[in-house]
Design an enzyme around this catalytic site. Structure first.
Site: not given
Ligand code: 0WK
Ligand code: BGC
Ligand code: BGC
Length: 923
Positions: A549, A609, A663
């Site tokens: 994003r 992240s 993140d």
């Molecule tokens: C939303 C956050 C982002 C994070 C994500 C983790 O804005 O920084 O990495 O959540 O959740 P995912 O999209 O991997 O399910």
């Molecule tokens: C990364 C982290 C991150 C997490 C959640 C992991 O794979 O090593 O830096 O915070 O994923 O997104």
């Protein structure tokens, strides 16, 4: 061989007593006889009314309509299919209740070969009256005793005996081996059994007996055994009818029509329990005074009224009551009665069947009446036969009306104009009464002309059918054991979770001291959470989750966010670093153009992240990629430099990269803006990780002893040193080996969204190879990596979903499955997600306890900012995490705050704080 009618009725002395008044004349006699026999005449209209009323009650009960209470119970039996004929093995069958005061034990061998039958071995035991009316424990001990007496005599291997329990009374079944007795019928009235699970009572009795270890794997109603015992023929046998001491029927109903079942496909066998049918409107006109007398003097007055007009336990008694009445009226036996004739239960079904037998009838009538202490004349013999015929014809007709109702119900549920079906019949009234079946069949054809019915007499009273159900139950029980064995390693107990918490605490301490640890405990240079004085417009990037994003964050008294989601194609995420960062800058430029920000150089916060060793707020060396990213030439590089180089490569773009945050940090800051107690950030999404505010004094390599700094734990790598090996399963190993970073991120691979679906897929493949799922057929689709998305777990485990919807999701995946399969897939998903949530909870418990001890507090109240698709979308994940934290960190009151705006806002706030602090140092 105990005779039907004996149990539940009393015997009398032989002296004759004759009525004093004068005997009626011939015409009066025949009137009295006609008026008496007429009562047993049931008209076609009355039969049709009974058929209609019973059909109404059946459909009402299927719909689960409770009031008015349906006249029949329609009990699901957990038998979902008629026999395939593939069932095989040796089974012990215990039959109780089908044949009144006797129980039968059988040894049944199923060959699994169509048409190849092995004659069952059996033994019948008479149940003493006092046992039928005594304590329940006594009855089940008697049954267990008969079992071992039978087995003692069998030259068979007696290890791993599997038993099918044919228990012919109305029961609420909650499983193939769990059944609660609703009420006794047919001369039984043992105490302490109604409302109890009769399988457990039998298991306890067998254990008390201690002679054999017998596994009771199924409980079956005798009608079901009769139906299932039917040789597979041209027509599937989908109705089972029993008329023995009692009467009842079962049939295969469409599961979707059975409200109490949460099924929309397949069929389920329903035990109608029509013995309790008592719709006064329909039955009233056909109930005779003799029926009322019989009911009044029975063990269960007012109950089983329909059964008392049909069941073999009652036919003899009805005949006796009529004969006694006619004798008292002087029409029979010269107006004489005998104590035996006046004694309840003195005329048995056998007597009635013999007396009606056209070949032996007259002579037998004579003999039987003499046994009752009577001296019948020739006309008496004929009249007695008429009475028997009247009683039994009515019984067969009423039974036919009920069966016609079942056939109509079947026809409706199959939406067929005409129905072709086979009915398996069983019970001694059907087998022994000379005319019962022919009257029954004739009347069914009259009442259900659109049904083409074939009647198949059961060859062994349903013993084989019970063994068939037992074979299916044994297979399902074996599958369940294999499923439990497979899922057992996923069921973590308190000690295991406490061990993970302790392991994590140790790794945190080592990581903070800069020693080798699977937890790198990375300083983030974020020392303060926002204090609300931040102001300005900031750009933020959010890379590393499901979506990339770009955000414009306007911080005034509040925070306004405008954002755009861009995709990171796998080719870019796993291409060159330059390509990746050029793609990022392309997205920023596109966003700026759309937001009219082109040419503006706003301060930018970069949520990145992945594990970075930060050398400053705007310097982060990427230690290693995770979560499917593998862009080259990035690991070991300062990603802020890589971004700046990409910006430089893209002429005419000005961007001021102020901060790079993880993140977890962005999420903590974002939630901290609303709740200052938020000092922990938790991500459970594609990946998983946590950060928290640690005391500077505990952080080796970071100058200063006072104050705090946020630590990015990078807990995804916890256990990469093997410290989680005791919890790792073969499925975790398969997922790890197939990943692009084998041996890495072991904790993450047990918890996060990128991997849970894969763990489930590997377990399903394993269960298929064991024959537990999909009938052991390996499903091509299931061989495909990532075909089972983690979001399916969230969908499948949603409480609001009925099993049928679970099946729909899986069928869309191309998995042809039965309801049992769907149930097992659901349990696999639950086990995998539960372990993930508990491990995550153990991690959070380690962090909050660390903070509590850091601050030397008895009690700590702290908030955790959380984000991530898995945590947010899974129906139970968040509550399981919170429950585990409460269990492992009882001295911490932890509030979980779901981040609304993601960590992009947090990155902007970190940037705003940095700009504010930079402002302060400049003035
Ligand atoms: C939303 C956050 C982002 C994070 C994500 C983790 O804005 O920084 O990495 O959540 O959740 P995912 O999209 O991997 O399910
Ligand atoms: C990364 C982290 C991150 C997490 C959640 C992991 O794979 O090593 O830096 O915070 O994923 O997104
Ligand atoms: C019971 C049924 C049984 C029938 C035939 C009735 O009294 O309630 O469960 O199927 O007898 O044995």
């Amino acid at each position: 061989m105990d005779s039907i009618g004996s149990s539940g009725l009393r015997q009398g002395e032989e002296a004759l007593s004759c009525s004093e008044e004068g005997l009626p004349g011939p015409s009066e006699s025949s009137e009295l006889v006609q008026e008496c026999l007429q009562q047993f005449k049931v008209t076609r209209a009355q039969l049709q009314q009974i058929q209609a009323s019973l059909l109404g009650s059946m459909e009402q009960a299927l719909r689960g309509q409770a009031s008015p209470a349906p006249a029949v119970r329609m009990l699901p039996t957990y038998v979902g299919s008629t026999p395939h004929g593939t069932e095989q093995g040796d089974f012990v069958v215990l039959e109780l209740g089908a044949t009144g005061a006797s129980l039968r034990v059988l040894w049944v061998t199923l060959t699994g070969i169509e048409g190849h039958r092995v004659e069952p071995r059996s033994q019948e035991f008479v149940i003493p009256q006092e046992v039928m009316l005594g304590a329940g424990q006594q009855l089940f001990d008697f049954a267990a005793h008969c079992l071992s007496e039978f087995l003692d005599a069998q030259p068979v291997n007696k290890q791993g005996l599997q038993l099918g329990f044919s228990f012919s009374f109305p029961c609420h079944q909650t499983g193939l081996d769990r059944s609660t007795l609703i009420s006794w019928t047919k001369g039984f009235r043992c105490s302490g059994v109604e409302g109890q699970d009769v399988v457990q009572l039998l298991r306890d009795a067998i254990r008390r007996q201690g002679a054999y270890s017998i596994d009771v794997v199924a409980v079956v109603n005798d009608t079901v055994g009769t139906m299932m015992g039917c040789e597979p023929g041209v027509r599937p046998c989908e109705v089972g009818l029993v008329v023995d001491t009692g009467t009842n029927a079962c049939y295969m109903e469409e599961a979707r029509h059975v409200a109490v079942l949460d099924e929309d496909r397949g069929r389920v066998c329903i035990s109608v329990e029509w013995g309790s049918f008592s719709d006064d409107g329909a039955l009233g006109p056909v109930l005779t005074t003799f029926d009322h007398t019989l009911d009044h003097e029975s063990l269960n007055p007012g109950a089983q009224r329909f059964e008392k007009m049909i069941g073999g336990l009652y036919l003899g008694e009805l005949v006796r009551l009529v004969l006694a009445h006619l004798a008292r009226c002087g029409v029979l036996f010269g107006g004489c009665t005998s104590p035996a004739l006046l004694s309840q239960g003195s005329i048995l079904l056998e007597h009635v069947a013999e007396m009606e037998d056209p070949s032996t009838g007259a002579a037998r009538v004579h003999a039987i009446l003499q046994d009752l202490g009577l001296s019948p004349g020739a006309s008496d013999v004929e009249l007695v036969q008429h009475v028997c015929a009247a009683v039994c014809t009515r019984a067969a007709q009423l039974c036919a009306a009920a069966l016609a109702a079942v056939l109509s119900c079947l026809q409706h549920s199959r939406e067929q104009q005409t129905l072709q079906v086979a009915v398996a019949t069983g019970g001694r009234v059907c087998e022994r009464h000379p005319r019962f079946c022919s009257v029954l069949q004739g009347t069914v054809m009259l009442l259900a002309p659109e049904c083409d019915v074939s009647f198949i007499p059961s060859v062994d009273g349903g013993g084989r059918g019970v063994a068939m159900v037992t074979a299916v139950a044994a297979r399902l029980a074996a599958h369940r054991r294999l499923l439990e064995q497979t899922l057992a390693p996923f069921r973590l107990n308190h000690d295991q979770l406490a061990a993970v918490q302790a392991q994590m605490r140790k790794a945190m301490a080592k990581g903070l001291r800069g020693e080798a640890s699977s937890l790198r405990m990375l300083p983030t240079f974020v020392r303060a959470t926002p204090d609300g004085s931040e102001r300005g417009d900031f750009l933020a990037l959010d890379l590393g989750g499901t979506n990339f994003r770009v955000l414009l964050v306007r911080v005034t008294t509040g925070v306004q966010i405008t954002s755009e989601i861009y995709s990171i194609p796998e080719t870019v995420a796993q291409g060159s670093g330059q390509q990746l960062f050029d793609h990022i800058v392309d997205c920023i430029v596109d966003f700026q153009q759309k937001q009219g920000l082109s040419g503006q150089s706003l301060p930018l916060g970069f949520t990145f992240s992945f594990p970075c060793r930060q050398l400053g707020l705007d310097q982060g060396i990427l230690l290693n990629w995770t979560k499917g990213f593998k862009a080259s030439d990035c690991e070991g590089q300062d990603v802020v430099s890589l971004l700046r180089e990409a910006i430089t490569r893209r002429q005419a773009v000005e961007l001021n990269v102020v901060a790079i945050v993880n993140d977890t940090v962005g999420t903590m800051m974002s939630c901290g803006y609303e709740d200052p107690r938020c000092e922990i950030g938790l991500i459970v999404g594609t990946g998983t990780n946590a950060c928290y505010m640690e005391e500077l004094r505990n952080m080796a390599g970071v100058p200063g002893d006072s104050g705090r700094m946020c630590i990015n734990m990078e807990w995804g790598a916890f256990g990469d040193d093997g410290s989680l090996a005791m919890l790792s399963t073969r499925f975790d190993a398969s997922v790890d080996q197939a990943s692009i970073n084998p041996g890495k991120q072991r904790f993450e691979k047990m918890i996060s969204g990128m991997y849970l679906g894969e763990i489930v897929r590997h377990i399903l493949l394993h269960l298929t190879s064991l024959g537990v799922l999909f009938r052991g057929q390996q499903i091509q689709r299931l061989q495909t990596r990532d075909i089972f998305k983690t979001k399916f777990l969230s969908e499948i485990e949603s409480d609001s979903l009925a099993l049928r919807q679970v099946r729909a999701i899986l069928e869309d995946l191309g998995l042809p499955l039965t309801s049992d399969d769907a149930l097992m897939v659901l349990e696999v998903c639950q086990a995998v997600s539960q372990r993930a949530a508990q491990l995550c909870g153990a991690g959070v418990a380690a962090v909050v306890e660390k903070i509590r001890e850091n601050r030397g507090l008895e009690e700590l109240a702290v908030s955790v900012g959380v984000d991530g698709t898995l945590y947010k979308l899974h129906p139970h994940f968040s509550s399981l995490v919170a429950a585990t934290v409460r269990e492992l960190a009882p001295r911490c009151v932890v509030t979980f705050l779901q981040s609304e705006d993601g960590s992009g806002k947090g990155a902007a706030l970190v940037t705003a704080v940095a700009c504010r602090l930079a402002q302060l140092t400049r003035v």
